[in-house]
Enzyme design. Sequence first.
Site, PDB file in Angstrom:
ATOM      1  N   GLU A   1      -4.916  -7.386  -6.291  1.00 14.55           N
ATOM      2  CA  GLU A   1      -3.549  -7.807  -6.571  1.00 14.55           C
ATOM      3  C   GLU A   1      -3.195  -9.049  -5.743  1.00 14.55           C
ATOM      4  OE1 GLU A   1      -0.529  -4.526  -7.144  1.00 14.55           O
ATOM      5  OE2 GLU A   1       0.237  -5.460  -5.313  1.00 14.55           O
TER       6      GLU A   1
ATOM      7  N   ARG B   1       0.880  -1.178   0.000  1.00 14.19           N
ATOM      8  CA  ARG B   1       0.000   0.000   0.000  1.00 14.19           C
ATOM      9  C   ARG B   1       0.906   1.213   0.000  1.00 14.19           C
ATOM     10  NH1 ARG B   1      -4.610   2.658  -1.142  1.00 14.19           N
ATOM     11  NH2 ARG B   1      -5.482   3.779   0.618  1.00 14.19           N
TER      12      ARG B   1
ATOM     13  N   ASP C   1       1.114   3.839   2.837  1.00 13.69           N
ATOM     14  CA  ASP C   1       1.698   3.382   4.100  1.00 13.69           C
ATOM     15  C   ASP C   1       3.208   3.207   4.039  1.00 13.69           C
ATOM     16  OD1 ASP C   1      -0.896   3.179   5.051  1.00 13.69           O
ATOM     17  OD2 ASP C   1      -0.922   0.994   5.116  1.00 13.69           O
ATOM     18  N   THR C   2       3.712   2.754   2.894  1.00 12.81           N
ATOM     19  CA  THR C   2       5.088   2.248   2.893  1.00 12.81           C
ATOM     20  C   THR C   2       5.983   2.683   1.740  1.00 12.81           C
ATOM     21  OG1 THR C   2       4.392   0.262   1.700  1.00 12.81           O
ATOM     22  CG2 THR C   2       4.386   0.132   4.112  1.00 12.81           C
ATOM     23  N   ARG C   3       5.443   3.389   0.723  1.00 16.43           N
ATOM     24  CA  ARG C   3       6.244   3.645  -0.481  1.00 16.43           C
ATOM     25  C   ARG C   3       7.561   4.348  -0.152  1.00 16.43           C
ATOM     26  NH1 ARG C   3       5.153   3.389  -5.704  1.00 16.43           N
ATOM     27  NH2 ARG C   3       2.905   3.533  -5.439  1.00 16.43           N
TER      28      ARG C   3
END
Length: 171
Positions: A98, A31, A34-36
């Site tokens: 996904e 996500r 949240d985390t990129r």
Amino acid sequence: MAVDADGVVGCSSSSSSSTKRRKYHVFLSFRGEDTRTGFIDHLYTSLQCKGLRTFRDEEGLERGQYINPSLLQAIDESRSAIVVLSPGYASSTWCLDELQKILHSKKELGLQIFPIFHSVDPSDVRKQNGSFAEAFKNHEKRFTEDKMKVQRWRDALEEVASISGWDSRNK
């Protein structure tokens, strides 16, 4: 650090042989909100430095857009998938679609799956508690005409959370 003609980051003088069967060694599912930046950037760079050709979606999908077919194709062209389950993962219908594709590719193509529980308890993912419960309340309201879709997402989360993975809270 150098980048070769194929876009592979090289961090040492040794070169890795490319996979003949699959285009990517690793597909990253996460996500972005949240985390990129931070975690995914570091993970991606580390994988590349180990010579692993890694796919990560550089584009964030906007509301109303469908998952790009090339993203789904990249899953089939990967040997493994790292699924980074974060507090907002289940709120994204794209992440859940996904994940379903990743689990399908596991069954049909032998894709290996490695879950990382990023700031979430694995049992909250499996049992859909906490932020996952909230996300599913919203999905159930939104998809009243397609309850089976929501159930498939629930089943997919339960399945991936049953795979042994890494809990980031344990460093």
